[in-house]
Design a protein around this motif. Structure first.
Motif, PDB file in Angstrom:
ATOM      1  N   LEU A  95       0.573  -1.373  -0.143  1.00 18.60           N
ATOM      2  CA  LEU A  95      -0.016   0.296  -0.230  1.00 18.60           C
ATOM      3  C   LEU A  95       0.652   1.273   0.025  1.00 18.60           C
ATOM      4  N   ILE A  96       0.069   2.280  -0.825  1.00 18.59           N
ATOM      5  CA  ILE A  96       1.330   2.964  -1.308  1.00 18.59           C
ATOM      6  C   ILE A  96       0.155   5.022  -0.694  1.00 18.59           C
ATOM      7  N   ARG A  97       0.412   5.584   0.260  1.00 22.33           N
ATOM      8  CA  ARG A  97      -0.215   6.569   0.400  1.00 22.33           C
ATOM      9  C   ARG A  97       0.231   7.818  -0.416  1.00 22.33           C
ATOM     10  N   VAL A  98      -1.367   8.563  -0.866  1.00 24.38           N
ATOM     11  CA  VAL A  98      -0.891   9.529  -2.350  1.00 24.38           C
ATOM     12  C   VAL A  98      -0.588  10.639  -1.548  1.00 24.38           C
ATOM     13  N   HIS A  99      -0.030  11.347  -1.850  1.00 19.64           N
ATOM     14  CA  HIS A  99       0.142  13.225  -0.841  1.00 19.64           C
ATOM     15  C   HIS A  99      -0.065  13.647  -2.420  1.00 19.64           C
ATOM     16  N   GLN A 100      -1.137  14.807  -1.001  1.00 22.05           N
ATOM     17  CA  GLN A 100      -2.047  15.297  -1.527  1.00 22.05           C
ATOM     18  C   GLN A 100      -1.908  16.772  -3.083  1.00 22.05           C
ATOM     19  N   ASN A 101      -0.611  16.303  -3.306  1.00 19.26           N
ATOM     20  CA  ASN A 101      -0.107  17.193  -4.160  1.00 19.26           C
ATOM     21  C   ASN A 101      -0.406  16.275  -6.069  1.00 19.26           C
ATOM     22  N   GLY A 102      -0.227  14.814  -5.493  1.00 14.89           N
ATOM     23  CA  GLY A 102      -0.464  13.901  -6.081  1.00 14.89           C
ATOM     24  C   GLY A 102      -2.181  13.674  -6.335  1.00 14.89           C
ATOM     25  N   ALA A 103      -2.866  14.110  -5.669  1.00 20.23           N
ATOM     26  CA  ALA A 103      -4.775  13.879  -5.638  1.00 20.23           C
ATOM     27  C   ALA A 103      -5.477  14.815  -6.280  1.00 20.23           C
ATOM     28  N   ARG A 119      -8.357   3.142   4.406  1.00 17.57           N
ATOM     29  CA  ARG A 119      -8.743   3.399   6.472  1.00 17.57           C
ATOM     30  C   ARG A 119      -7.388   4.361   6.762  1.00 17.57           C
ATOM     31  N   GLY A 120      -6.532   4.405   5.719  1.00 19.12           N
ATOM     32  CA  GLY A 120      -5.428   5.550   6.095  1.00 19.12           C
ATOM     33  C   GLY A 120      -5.118   6.588   4.783  1.00 19.12           C
ATOM     34  N   GLY A 121      -6.454   6.784   3.815  1.00 13.36           N
ATOM     35  CA  GLY A 121      -7.261   7.672   3.493  1.00 13.36           C
ATOM     36  C   GLY A 121      -6.953   7.755   1.698  1.00 13.36           C
ATOM     37  N   LEU A 122      -6.231   8.465   1.207  1.00 14.34           N
ATOM     38  CA  LEU A 122      -6.295   8.222  -0.181  1.00 14.34           C
ATOM     39  C   LEU A 122      -4.963   7.760  -0.935  1.00 14.34           C
ATOM     40  N   THR A 123      -4.859   6.059  -0.668  1.00 15.17           N
ATOM     41  CA  THR A 123      -3.295   5.284  -0.949  1.00 15.17           C
ATOM     42  C   THR A 123      -4.434   4.465  -2.887  1.00 15.17           C
ATOM     43  N   SER A 124      -3.025   3.530  -2.991  1.00 15.22           N
ATOM     44  CA  SER A 124      -2.927   3.342  -4.360  1.00 15.22           C
ATOM     45  C   SER A 124      -2.497   2.448  -3.757  1.00 15.22           C
ATOM     46  N   LEU A 141       0.094  -1.379 -11.141  1.00 20.20           N
ATOM     47  CA  LEU A 141      -0.998  -0.355  -9.683  1.00 20.20           C
ATOM     48  C   LEU A 141      -2.566  -0.648  -9.833  1.00 20.20           C
ATOM     49  N   SER A 142      -3.120  -0.372  -8.562  1.00 16.90           N
ATOM     50  CA  SER A 142      -4.487   0.145  -8.267  1.00 16.90           C
ATOM     51  C   SER A 142      -4.744   0.701  -7.409  1.00 16.90           C
ATOM     52  N   GLU A 143      -6.346   0.638  -7.510  1.00 20.58           N
ATOM     53  CA  GLU A 143      -6.344   1.376  -6.193  1.00 20.58           C
ATOM     54  C   GLU A 143      -5.862   0.951  -4.930  1.00 20.58           C
ATOM     55  N   GLY A 144      -5.453   1.994  -4.095  1.00 19.90           N
ATOM     56  CA  GLY A 144      -5.482   1.089  -2.956  1.00 19.90           C
ATOM     57  C   GLY A 144      -6.507   0.166  -2.222  1.00 19.90           C
TER      58      GLY A 144
END
Length: 253
Positions: A95-103, A119-124, A141-144
């Motif tokens: 799981l990879i956390r997506v930074h707000q700049n990438g969202a 659960r941790g927010g926006l993820t890939s 790659l997929s959605e988290g």
């Protein structure tokens, strides 16, 4: 040579795989630009903050994207990984956390942009297959929040005969087992309900795929996703994976 720059040995592998046709004015030195690209992915800094020793950040970013579109990074990874050991393969995801700049990018071309709510927010989620040495031979790659099994079919569609596939309980599904056995390969996946043949000894090798994820997450722009376009993000993952291969091959020669 700066800290994250390619060694002479690494450059000797990469240089022959780069495009050689040049139109118009002479382009900026390839090695310097790729070192700038590696610096950016390794540190996770914005492209604009690439140090002056690599020249302007614009050639670094533009060449990274153009070569992604031209399939250069894919070809480099394929070339350095052609000699993989496929007798034992491992599949897993991270799981990879997506930074707000990438969202906040336009996702019209890529659908969801491979971003999802967890659960941790926006993820890939990076999905990978590695060989018996923990080296990558398949990536996606997929959605988290996506189910791991959905990525198993495209990543496990070309197994060598008699290969053994190691996976955890997230891949415990009849459709995945059938996919593997239909290719005359053998799943080594723990099962909750029944007790099919299963080797705990071989299963311990799965730590190699965890090590692979740890290695590529040394690249901070991979450990946290800043890229708006999923294709750009995956190009960075493939570039880091290619470097893992090159350094492994260098250490064994």
């Amino acid at each position: 040579m700066a800290r994250f720059d390619m060694s002479d040995s690494e450059w000797s592998v990469v240089q022959p795989l780069l495009p050689t046709k040049v139109r118009g004015v002479s382009r900026v030195d390839d090695r310097r630009v790729i070192n700038g690209i590696l610096w950016r992915w390794r540190t996770g800094a914005p492209w604009e903050d690439i140090p002056e020793r690599y020249g302007s950040h614009k050639p670094c970013y533009n060449r990274f994207v153009r070569r992604r579109r031209a399939g250069v990074w894919d070809r480099i990874l394929k070339a350095v990984s052609d000699a993989y050991d496929g007798d034992i393969q491992m599949i897993d995801s991270s799981l990879i956390r997506v930074h707000q700049n990438g969202a906040n990018g336009d996702k019209s071309e890529g659908g969801s942009g491979c971003m999802g709510r967890s659960r941790g927010g926006l993820t890939s989620k990076i999905h990978a297959v590695v060989d018996a040495f923990g080296l990558p031979i398949g990536l996606s790659l997929s959605e988290g929040q996506a189910y791991n099994g959905h990525q198993a079919a495209p990543l496990q569609s070309n197994l060598p005969e008699n290969a053994i596939v190691l996976a955890d309980r997230a891949y415990d599904a009849d459709i995945i087992r059938d996919l593997i056995t239909s290719q005359q390969a053998f799943p080594n996946i723990p099962q909750r309900r029944r007790c099919p043949p299963f080797s705990k000894y071989l299963y311990k090798m799965r730590n190699l795929i965890e090590r692979f994820f740890n290695k590529i997450k040394h690249f901070r722009a991979i450990a946290t996703r800043y890229e708006k376009d999923p294709r750009d993000y995956m190009a960075g993952v493939k570039l880091a994976s290619a470097r893992t291969w090159i350094r492994f091959n260098e250490s064994t020669t």
